[in-house]
Write a protein that holds these residues in place. Structure first.
Motif, mmCIF file in Angstrom:
data_model
loop_
_atom_site.group_PDB
_atom_site.id
_atom_site.type_symbol
_atom_site.label_atom_id
_atom_site.label_comp_id
_atom_site.label_asym_id
_atom_site.label_seq_id
_atom_site.Cartn_x
_atom_site.Cartn_y
_atom_site.Cartn_z
ATOM 1 N N ALA A 141 0.954 -1.192 0.065
ATOM 2 C CA ALA A 141 -0.018 0.082 0.044
ATOM 3 C C ALA A 141 0.902 1.310 0.067
ATOM 4 O O ALA A 141 0.468 2.280 -0.691
ATOM 5 C CB ALA A 141 -0.747 -0.117 1.247
ATOM 6 N N GLU A 142 1.934 1.038 0.700
ATOM 7 C CA GLU A 142 3.139 2.347 0.743
ATOM 8 C C GLU A 142 3.410 2.369 -0.711
ATOM 9 O O GLU A 142 3.854 3.654 -1.156
ATOM 10 C CB GLU A 142 3.900 2.277 1.878
ATOM 11 N N ALA A 143 3.995 1.482 -1.134
ATOM 12 C CA ALA A 143 4.796 1.656 -2.602
ATOM 13 C C ALA A 143 3.816 2.051 -3.378
ATOM 14 O O ALA A 143 4.187 2.723 -4.279
ATOM 15 C CB ALA A 143 5.343 0.083 -2.859
ATOM 16 N N ASP A 144 2.310 1.540 -3.324
ATOM 17 C CA ASP A 144 1.421 1.870 -4.362
ATOM 18 C C ASP A 144 1.302 3.605 -4.145
ATOM 19 O O ASP A 144 1.081 4.137 -5.409
ATOM 20 C CB ASP A 144 0.135 1.258 -4.062
ATOM 21 N N LEU A 145 1.365 3.918 -2.991
ATOM 22 C CA LEU A 145 0.895 5.610 -2.733
ATOM 23 C C LEU A 145 2.205 6.254 -3.430
ATOM 24 O O LEU A 145 2.080 7.204 -4.075
ATOM 25 C CB LEU A 145 1.018 5.851 -1.293
ATOM 26 N N MET A 146 3.519 5.849 -3.119
ATOM 27 C CA MET A 146 4.568 6.482 -3.606
ATOM 28 C C MET A 146 4.519 6.456 -5.261
ATOM 29 O O MET A 146 4.679 7.582 -6.056
ATOM 30 C CB MET A 146 5.888 5.707 -3.390
ATOM 31 N N TYR A 147 3.947 5.334 -5.766
ATOM 32 C CA TYR A 147 3.932 5.268 -7.273
ATOM 33 C C TYR A 147 3.003 6.202 -7.899
ATOM 34 O O TYR A 147 3.092 6.850 -8.841
ATOM 35 C CB TYR A 147 3.433 3.727 -7.513
ATOM 36 N N LYS A 148 1.607 6.331 -7.197
ATOM 37 C CA LYS A 148 0.743 7.136 -7.572
ATOM 38 C C LYS A 148 1.096 8.710 -7.292
ATOM 39 O O LYS A 148 0.942 9.692 -8.356
ATOM 40 C CB LYS A 148 -0.494 7.261 -6.737
ATOM 41 N N ALA A 149 1.990 9.107 -6.451
ATOM 42 C CA ALA A 149 2.483 10.532 -6.061
ATOM 43 C C ALA A 149 3.438 10.809 -7.138
ATOM 44 O O ALA A 149 3.369 12.022 -7.751
ATOM 45 C CB ALA A 149 3.102 10.513 -4.783
ATOM 46 N N CYS A 150 4.245 9.809 -7.597
ATOM 47 C CA CYS A 150 5.330 9.820 -8.634
ATOM 48 C C CYS A 150 4.571 10.290 -10.066
ATOM 49 O O CYS A 150 4.781 11.332 -10.712
ATOM 50 C CB CYS A 150 6.307 8.865 -8.806
ATOM 51 N N ALA A 151 3.448 9.656 -10.214
ATOM 52 C CA ALA A 151 2.773 9.722 -11.357
ATOM 53 C C ALA A 151 1.911 11.221 -11.487
ATOM 54 O O ALA A 151 1.975 11.781 -12.308
ATOM 55 C CB ALA A 151 1.801 8.564 -11.600
ATOM 56 N N PHE A 152 1.358 11.361 -10.452
ATOM 57 C CA PHE A 152 0.339 12.511 -10.079
ATOM 58 C C PHE A 152 1.222 13.666 -10.450
ATOM 59 O O PHE A 152 0.718 14.684 -11.244
ATOM 60 C CB PHE A 152 -0.532 12.603 -9.096
ATOM 61 N N GLU A 153 2.120 13.756 -9.436
ATOM 62 C CA GLU A 153 3.035 15.263 -9.605
ATOM 63 C C GLU A 153 3.908 15.340 -10.946
ATOM 64 O O GLU A 153 3.931 16.300 -11.309
ATOM 65 C CB GLU A 153 3.861 15.058 -8.627
ATOM 66 N N THR A 154 4.102 14.184 -11.658
ATOM 67 C CA THR A 154 4.795 14.420 -12.997
ATOM 68 C C THR A 154 3.801 14.970 -14.223
ATOM 69 O O THR A 154 3.967 15.761 -14.832
ATOM 70 C CB THR A 154 5.189 12.912 -13.362
ATOM 71 N N ALA A 155 2.477 14.320 -13.643
ATOM 72 C CA ALA A 155 1.463 14.803 -14.793
ATOM 73 C C ALA A 155 1.242 16.320 -14.466
ATOM 74 O O ALA A 155 0.678 17.144 -15.368
ATOM 75 C CB ALA A 155 0.182 13.997 -14.439
ATOM 76 N N TRP A 156 0.886 16.627 -13.254
ATOM 77 C CA TRP A 156 0.563 18.207 -12.805
ATOM 78 C C TRP A 156 1.276 19.225 -13.613
ATOM 79 O O TRP A 156 0.945 20.227 -13.932
ATOM 80 C CB TRP A 156 0.328 18.268 -11.601
ATOM 81 N N TRP A 157 2.669 19.172 -13.550
ATOM 82 C CA TRP A 157 3.479 20.045 -14.016
ATOM 83 C C TRP A 157 4.695 19.617 -14.847
ATOM 84 O O TRP A 157 5.209 18.692 -14.707
ATOM 85 C CB TRP A 157 4.348 20.978 -12.821
ATOM 86 N N LYS A 158 4.671 20.512 -16.101
ATOM 87 C CA LYS A 158 5.545 19.958 -17.221
ATOM 88 C C LYS A 158 7.160 20.056 -16.548
ATOM 89 O O LYS A 158 7.876 19.240 -17.046
ATOM 90 C CB LYS A 158 5.699 20.920 -18.098
ATOM 91 N N ASP A 159 7.475 20.994 -15.930
ATOM 92 C CA ASP A 159 8.790 21.179 -15.473
ATOM 93 C C ASP A 159 9.306 20.811 -14.025
ATOM 94 O O ASP A 159 10.215 21.290 -13.447
ATOM 95 C CB ASP A 159 9.431 22.548 -15.682
ATOM 96 N N TYR A 160 8.308 20.209 -13.552
ATOM 97 C CA TYR A 160 8.629 19.614 -12.031
ATOM 98 C C TYR A 160 9.186 18.020 -11.927
ATOM 99 O O TYR A 160 8.486 17.280 -12.558
ATOM 100 C CB TYR A 160 7.338 19.845 -11.201
ATOM 101 N N VAL A 161 10.082 17.878 -11.033
ATOM 102 C CA VAL A 161 10.545 16.334 -10.860
ATOM 103 C C VAL A 161 10.107 15.998 -9.397
ATOM 104 O O VAL A 161 10.471 16.443 -8.624
ATOM 105 C CB VAL A 161 12.129 16.464 -11.003
ATOM 106 N N ALA A 162 9.107 15.009 -9.518
ATOM 107 C CA ALA A 162 8.626 14.645 -8.710
ATOM 108 C C ALA A 162 9.530 13.695 -7.786
ATOM 109 O O ALA A 162 9.976 12.779 -8.221
ATOM 110 C CB ALA A 162 7.374 13.647 -8.930
#
Length: 437
Positions: free
Chosen positions: A248-269
Motif C-alpha cells: 500500500a505504501e509503495a503504491d502511494l509512492m507510485y501514484k504520487a510520482c505519477a500524479f505530480e509528474t502529470a501536474w507540472w511539465k517542469d517539476y521533478v516529483a
C-alpha cells in the motif's frame, strides 16, 4: 477556481527542472500507468489526414478526461503517510542510510502535500491544456469535419456529470472555438448513461466482475509473490527506511510520482526517485493486471457492457443527418472497455500474476493515460464508405480489418450483433445464478 489556488506542494514553488538538475528518466516516466501525462504519448504530427479518392465527412470521438487530482483516499495518504515517510527518509540519510543523491534528498526536504480533499478528482491546469491542445490538433487533421465556427447542429458535446469530464469538454471547446467556446452546449448525461458510463449502474457487471473477489485473484497472487516482496525490499533500501514498506505504501509512492509528474511539465516529483527501471515495471504491471481483469479481457461480460457505446458510434457515422462531429467525455473505465470491445490490445495469452511479460500490448501507460482518446472517422470514397480509427491520435488497424482504412460494410458485418442485438438492460440485469462458484 485554478488548480494552484487549492493545492500546495511546496517543492514546486522553489525547485524547477533545469539543464543541470536531476530529472526523471524515460525508464520511469514511460511506466506511470493510467496517470501518465498525455504530453509523453500523443502524436506530434498534426498534418491533415487524407486518402486519395476519399473525403472525411463525420467523426465520433471518445475522450478520457485530462490530468486530475487524486481520489480522497489517495489524497489522505499523500497528506499523511507520505509526509511521515519523507521525514523518515531524511532522518535515515543523516545516519548514512539509503542510496539517494544529495539533490534527490533536497527534493524530499522541500516536498510537502496539502491537497484540499474536497477537490478530489478535479481537473488540474495541465488537464485543461491537454484538452485544448488535443482539440487544436484534431482540427488541423480533419478541417473538412471540424469547422472553425460552432453550430449546435454540426457539433455534439456530451460529458458525464463529473467536474473533470465537464471541464475537459469546456477546455476542448476552447481549443476548437476560442472566444466562442462559452456558447458550446455540453450535454450532461446521467450517472449510468449506457453510452458514456455504461458500467456504473450495470448490476450484473458490478457484482460478477468489479465487486467479485475472484476477479482479482491473479493480481493478489502478484501482490503476495516473491517478486513483489523483493521489489518492496529494494525500494526500502534505496530510500533508507528502517522498516520494509508494504504494498500500500509503495503504491502511494507510485501514484504520487505519477500524479505530480502529470501536474507540472517542469517539476521533478521526488517520489519517482523511489524506483528504478525494474521496480517501476512491477508496480506498473500490478495496475495493468488489475484493469486487464476488471476492465479488459479478463471477463467476457466486460466487453459486452460496451455495446451501446459502439452501437452509438456506428449510428452516428452512418446517419445521413445529425452532427458531423460527436465529442464524448468520459473515463478510464469507458475507454478500456470500448478498446476491448473493438478487439484492440489483446495479449496473445491471458495476463497472470505469475510473471511479468517482457513485452505486452496491454499497458495502461500507453493505452489509457490521462486524456486518452479514440476516434472513428468516416471517409466517403469512390469505392464506398470507409472507417479510419485513431487511438492517441495515431492511426491504428482494427483487428477485424485488413487495412487501416476499413470498409464500413465489412465492419457492420463484423459488429452485426453490437449494432442490432445490443440490449444493455438485459446485459446488466443481475441473476444470482450467474455467480461464479
Amino acid at each position: 477556481m485554478g488548480f494552484k489556488l487549492y493545492i500546495i506542494i511546496v517543492a514546486v514553488l522553489i525547485i524547477f527542472h533545469d539543464a543541470g538538475s536531476e530529472s526523471i528518466s524515460d525508464d520511469i516516466r514511460n511506466h506511470l500507468g493510467s496517470k501518465t501525462p498525455y504530453r509523453f504519448k500523443y502524436l506530434k504530427d498534426d498534418s491533415k489526414i487524407k486518402f486519395p479518392g476519399c473525403e472525411s465527412t463525420k467523426m465520433w470521438m471518445i475522450i478520457r478526461h485530462g490530468s486530475r487530482l487524486p481520489s480522497d483516499e489517495d489524497i489522505a495518504g499523500m497528506n499523511t503517510t507520505l509526509k511521515e515517510l519523507s521525514q523518515q527518509i531524511l532522518s535515515g540519510h543523516k545516519v548514512g542510510k539509503g542510496q539517494l543523491t544529495e539533490e534527490q534528498l533536497s527534493r524530499f526536504a522541500n516536498w510537502s502535500s496539502s491537497i484540499d480533499i474536497t477537490k478530489e478528482k478535479d481537473l488540474v491546469d495541465e488537464g485543461r491544456d491537454e484538452m485544448t491542445q488535443l482539440a487544436k490538433r484534431m482540427y488541423k487533421r480533419f478541417p473538412s469535419i471540424i469547422k472553425s465556427k460552432y453550430n449546435s447542429d454540426t457539433f455534439e458535446f456530451r460529458a458525464t456529470p463529473t467536474e473533470r469530464a465537464e471541464e475537459s469538454a469546456k477546455s476542448f471547446a476552447i481549443g476548437l472555438f476560442d472566444k466562442n467556446a462559452p456558447t458550446v452546449i455540453i450535454r450532461k448525461t446521467s450517472k449510468g448513461d449506457p453510452v458514456l458510463r455504461f458500467y456504473k449502474h450495470c448490476d450484473n457487471w458490478q457484482k460478477q466482475v468489479k465487486k467479485n473477489p475472484n476477479t482479482y485473484a491473479e493480481q493478489k497472487k502478484l501482490g503476495n509473490s516473491l517478486l513483489m516482496n523483493q521489489t518492496l525490499e529494494k525500494i526500502t533500501q534505496k530510500l533508507g527506511l528502517d522498516n520494509t514498506i508494504d504494498l500500500a505504501e509503495a503504491d502511494l509512492m507510485y501514484k504520487a510520482c505519477a500524479f505530480e509528474t502529470a501536474w507540472w511539465k517542469d517539476y521533478v516529483a521526488p517520489w519517482c526517485f523511489a524506483f528504478d527501471k525494474d521496480t517501476i515495471k512491477v508496480l506498473e504491471y500490478y495496475h495493468d493486471l488489475k484493469h486487464y481483469l476488471m476492465d479488459g479481457y479478463g471477463n467476457e461480460l466486460t466487453s459486452q457492457t460496451a455495446c451501446e457505446a459502439v452501437k452509438n458510434m456506428f449510428e452516428h457515422l452512418t446517419s445521413k443527418s445529425g452532427p458531423n462531429a460527436s465529442f464524448l467525455f468520459a473515463h478510464s473505465g469507458t475507454m478500456l472497455k470500448i478498446l476491448t470491445h473493438m478487439g484492440l490490445y489483446k495479449p496473445e495469452s491471458p495476463l497472470t500474476g505469475d510473471f511479468i511479460p517482457h513485452e505486452s500490448v496491454w499497458r495502461l501507460s500507453e493505452i489509457d493515460c490521462f486524456a486518452a482518446n479514440l476516434a472513428f472517422v468516416l471517409f466517403e470514397c469512390k469505392d464506398g464508405d470507409h472507417i479510419l480509427t485513431l487511438h492517441q491520435e495515431r492511426v491504428v488497424k482494427l483487428p477485424a480489418c485488413e487495412k487501416e482504412l476499413c470498409p464500413l460494410e465489412h465492419l457492420k458485418r463484423v459488429f452485426h450483433d453490437t449494432i442490432h442485438n445490443c440490449d444493455h438492460a438485459a446485459i446488466c440485469k443481475y441473476n444470482s445464478s450467474n455467480d461464479e462458484l
